[in-house]
Design a protein around this motif. Structure first.
Motif, mmCIF file in Angstrom:
data_model
loop_
_atom_site.group_PDB
_atom_site.id
_atom_site.type_symbol
_atom_site.label_atom_id
_atom_site.label_comp_id
_atom_site.label_asym_id
_atom_site.label_seq_id
_atom_site.Cartn_x
_atom_site.Cartn_y
_atom_site.Cartn_z
ATOM 1 N N ASP A 179 0.834 -1.211 0.000
ATOM 2 C CA ASP A 179 0.000 0.000 0.000
ATOM 3 C C ASP A 179 0.864 1.255 0.000
ATOM 4 O OD1 ASP A 179 0.583 -1.167 2.667
ATOM 5 O OD2 ASP A 179 -0.343 0.636 3.442
ATOM 6 N N LEU A 211 -8.550 4.037 -3.509
ATOM 7 C CA LEU A 211 -9.660 3.431 -2.765
ATOM 8 C C LEU A 211 -9.458 1.933 -2.592
ATOM 9 C CD1 LEU A 211 -12.732 5.313 -4.293
ATOM 10 C CD2 LEU A 211 -11.680 5.660 -2.055
ATOM 11 N N SER A 212 -8.981 1.248 -3.629
ATOM 12 C CA SER A 212 -8.688 -0.178 -3.470
ATOM 13 C C SER A 212 -7.863 -0.668 -4.648
ATOM 14 C CB SER A 212 -9.967 -1.014 -3.345
ATOM 15 O OG SER A 212 -10.743 -0.920 -4.509
ATOM 16 N N GLY A 260 -4.757 -7.619 -6.987
ATOM 17 C CA GLY A 260 -3.990 -8.318 -8.014
ATOM 18 C C GLY A 260 -4.930 -9.181 -8.830
ATOM 19 N N ILE A 265 -9.228 -12.647 -9.068
ATOM 20 C CA ILE A 265 -8.305 -11.859 -8.252
ATOM 21 C C ILE A 265 -7.459 -12.753 -7.372
ATOM 22 C CG2 ILE A 265 -9.597 -9.698 -8.352
ATOM 23 C CD1 ILE A 265 -10.708 -10.183 -5.664
ATOM 24 N N GLU A 297 -6.489 -13.231 -4.368
ATOM 25 C CA GLU A 297 -6.768 -12.914 -2.970
ATOM 26 C C GLU A 297 -7.434 -14.126 -2.338
ATOM 27 O OE1 GLU A 297 -9.081 -9.123 -1.451
ATOM 28 O OE2 GLU A 297 -7.148 -8.783 -2.403
ATOM 29 N N PHE A 338 -13.456 -10.322 -8.998
ATOM 30 C CA PHE A 338 -14.047 -8.994 -8.994
ATOM 31 C C PHE A 338 -15.107 -8.986 -10.079
ATOM 32 C CE2 PHE A 338 -14.143 -4.814 -11.105
ATOM 33 C CZ PHE A 338 -14.676 -4.074 -10.075
ATOM 34 N N PHE A 376 -18.935 -5.419 -2.941
ATOM 35 C CA PHE A 376 -17.525 -5.046 -2.997
ATOM 36 C C PHE A 376 -17.257 -3.929 -1.995
ATOM 37 C CE2 PHE A 376 -14.095 -2.373 -4.674
ATOM 38 C CZ PHE A 376 -13.114 -3.306 -4.915
ATOM 39 N N LEU A 377 -16.199 -4.071 -1.222
ATOM 40 C CA LEU A 377 -15.808 -3.022 -0.272
ATOM 41 C C LEU A 377 -14.551 -2.331 -0.751
ATOM 42 C CD1 LEU A 377 -15.955 -4.422 3.376
ATOM 43 C CD2 LEU A 377 -17.666 -3.082 2.152
ATOM 44 N N ASP A 378 -14.577 -1.018 -0.826
ATOM 45 C CA ASP A 378 -13.334 -0.293 -1.082
ATOM 46 C C ASP A 378 -12.444 -0.334 0.142
ATOM 47 O OD1 ASP A 378 -12.918 0.773 -3.688
ATOM 48 O OD2 ASP A 378 -14.681 2.044 -3.413
ATOM 49 N N GLY A 379 -11.168 -0.080 -0.075
ATOM 50 C CA GLY A 379 -10.216 -0.046 1.015
ATOM 51 C C GLY A 379 -8.970 -0.825 0.672
ATOM 52 N N VAL A 380 -7.922 -0.549 1.429
ATOM 53 C CA VAL A 380 -6.594 -1.095 1.166
ATOM 54 C C VAL A 380 -6.062 -1.696 2.460
ATOM 55 C CG1 VAL A 380 -4.232 -0.374 0.660
ATOM 56 C CG2 VAL A 380 -6.132 0.554 -0.689
ATOM 57 N N SER A 381 -5.443 -2.853 2.374
ATOM 58 C CA SER A 381 -4.808 -3.459 3.543
ATOM 59 C C SER A 381 -3.453 -2.809 3.764
ATOM 60 C CB SER A 381 -4.577 -4.951 3.316
ATOM 61 O OG SER A 381 -5.793 -5.593 3.050
ATOM 62 N N VAL A 382 -3.166 -2.478 5.000
ATOM 63 C CA VAL A 382 -1.856 -1.884 5.278
ATOM 64 C C VAL A 382 -0.862 -2.978 5.649
ATOM 65 C CG1 VAL A 382 -2.773 0.364 5.937
ATOM 66 C CG2 VAL A 382 -2.465 -1.376 7.690
ATOM 67 N N LYS A 383 0.310 -2.905 5.053
ATOM 68 C CA LYS A 383 1.349 -3.892 5.370
ATOM 69 C C LYS A 383 1.974 -3.586 6.717
ATOM 70 C CE LYS A 383 2.577 -6.639 1.603
ATOM 71 N NZ LYS A 383 1.137 -6.828 1.337
ATOM 72 N N ARG A 384 2.191 -2.299 7.023
ATOM 73 C CA ARG A 384 2.832 -1.913 8.273
ATOM 74 C C ARG A 384 1.916 -0.969 9.026
ATOM 75 N NH1 ARG A 384 8.812 0.027 6.805
ATOM 76 N NH2 ARG A 384 7.579 1.540 5.608
ATOM 77 N N PHE A 422 -9.544 -3.262 5.900
ATOM 78 C CA PHE A 422 -9.346 -2.245 4.866
ATOM 79 C C PHE A 422 -9.350 -0.845 5.470
ATOM 80 C CE2 PHE A 422 -11.494 -4.886 1.255
ATOM 81 C CZ PHE A 422 -10.362 -5.677 1.174
ATOM 82 N N ILE A 455 -9.180 3.372 4.129
ATOM 83 C CA ILE A 455 -9.084 4.394 3.082
ATOM 84 C C ILE A 455 -8.441 5.590 3.761
ATOM 85 C CG2 ILE A 455 -10.322 5.897 1.486
ATOM 86 C CD1 ILE A 455 -12.445 3.737 1.222
#
Lengths: 321, 321
Positions: free
Chosen positions: A9, A25-26, A29, B30, B32, B40, B104-112, B200, B202
């Protein structure tokens, strides 16, 4: 069909700061593309595809591909449009790889194209040839007739382990194709890989063409020959005359084939089948252990070649005066 | 991280005809989810995720998971919401597999994750426990303390090839955990796998929780212990006290921990670390040749266990009166 490069991210957020396409937003892969890593990307400005070019793509070719997509999109062709960064350049770098963001195209690839799909593909192919006619760059087709003998040598004696007599059949085809391969046909930008995976439909309407990473400068009719192979045969080698007729008629509704192209069609179809048989054969014989990608069966094209060797005239493919 | 089942355009179009979510515009496999195949999905009605459950998921558990997501979404929790077919049932079948469509949900997973992310996660976790409190179904946690000894037996003598002395350390932990594992703590629906991939954001705002396929009925504080392990340590085993403090404070801002939960926290954290070490160890020792999924390192949790064995009080994890 795999994600070869993980993108964090943080790395993606920093990369997107170079663009004017809103905030992230998202991203997911996606299992698409044999050669590259692709992400579905959603930002506050819309939907995109982010591609990271892995080592099988020659970075020196990327300006040709990206400029071509920009050129075609500007002429109204439904294809992914590369997004320029704030500095005006589309090609970026992410996780140590060349990377680009293109517009997302809706549409679905059909596994079993109908006659109507084939007609629509013919129309779109001619539209692509027309839209590319004033494109200023060229790129040699490095998978044309000169490459086929070295490709076959790379497969080596193992070819006959895939199918008995394959070596003898290929040597016969190579001798014929070398001798009579047509030169001087109307040429320009061709897609060169317009398989069903690379054509999107929404319902029965063709909605877009993707994956221009084999595009090159070559005979327009050779592109049509590739599509006839890819769309109008069963895996067992049977040809569907109604599909061929619809595709050629669709093509000619936009761009009429010249007499020399009509005359060359059977040999171009035979060459196209050999080209895909050979690259598949090399991949088939060189699957690395633990490969993520299932190789495609070269013999599907060996079986099409039976038809092509017997074809005498463009009429055999559905061409009508 | 793979597409295990190919879905053709024809099969998907027929499947979608059972739903009232418009017509198909596009779908992409995808990369995931370790257990399932995910697409998706974009239709004229919006964006969705289509999941096909592969054999590692027990089909008998699916009604629990799907009803839970519907229950939580109805209470305002941001999680994928299963879409019912016209017949009112969310669970369908596609390509011979149980299949479901969720929003579908927007958002990003944070690695740290940062301290702020950890606080937000604590708030969301307590919100999940609260939203699930009147859910009518139960599902035993089949990866709790009773399963750990059989799991370790499955790893067998090979454990010491992964790290010297691992067998001895695990036997010590098992003896302690068996003896003092807390019973009778406040319980209900827990997520049980709320790693950073399943949350997730944003920007800095938590936008949703996903992947409820380990959800079960167990102690709320054990869920918190899993999150402390997953979010508040470095891979080398170092604990971040400020992250733990923020997560626990966030949790308590919605649901205050009882005295017995506070007292149990160190042992719950130790058990949670052992649980993930053991499942990772079994996966690590049983990677099939040509596997699509890279196994996760069990020793990350072996190193966290060093911290947990030394922890004497919830204060060591950032709990404050």
């Amino acid at each position: 069909m795999a994600v070869y490069t993980e993108v964090s991210d943080e790395a993606l957020t920093a990369f997107l700061a170079q663009y004017e396409i809103g905030t992230l937003l998202s991203y997911k892969g996606i299992a698409e593309g044999v050669e590259n890593t692709n992400f579905f990307l959603h930002t506050t400005a819309g939907s995109y595809i982010l591609t990271l070019y892995e080592k099988r793509v020659n970075a020196g070719d990327l300006p040709f591909f990206l400029n071509l997509m920009q050129h075609l999109a500007a002429r109204g062709l439904a294809c992914p449009q590369p997004i320029a960064k704030r500095d005006g350049v589309a090609l970026g770098e992410l996780c140590g790889r060349p990377a680009v963001i293109v517009t997302f195209l809706d549409g679905v690839s059909v596994k079993r194209p109908t006659v109507d799909h084939c007609r629509a593909l013919g129309v779109a192919l001619a539209g692509l040839h027309r839209a590319g006619s004033d494109f200023g760059m060229t790129r040699a087709n490095n998978l044309s007739v000169e490459s086929w003998e070295p490709l076959f040598e790379a497969a080596g004696p193992a070819a006959d382990t895939v199918s008995e007599g394959l070596t003898e059949r290929v040597r016969g085809d190579l001798a014929v194709l070398r001798a009579v391969w047509p030169r001087g046909l109307p040429s320009g930008v061709i897609h060169a890989d317009l398989f069903t995976d690379n054509v999107f439909f929404i319902g029965d309407d063709l909605s877009g063409l993707i994956d221009f990473y084999f595009a090159c400068t070559d005979a327009f009719a050779y592109d049509l020959a590739i599509c006839l192979n890819a769309w109008c045969f069963e895996p067992d080698g049977r040809f569907f005359p109604d599909k061929g007729e619809a595709m050629i008629a669709g093509y000619q509704s936009v761009r009429r084939l010249q007499d020399d192209e009509v005359a060359a069609l059977p040999i171009l179809c035979r060459g196209a089948a050999l080209r895909f048989m050979l690259t598949r054969l090399v991949d088939w014989l060189n699957v690395p252990p633990g490969a993520l990608v299932q190789p495609k069966d070269p013999l599907e094209y060996d079986r099409r070649l039976v038809f092509h060797r017997a074809a005498a005239h463009a009429r055999d493919y559905g061409w009508r005066e």
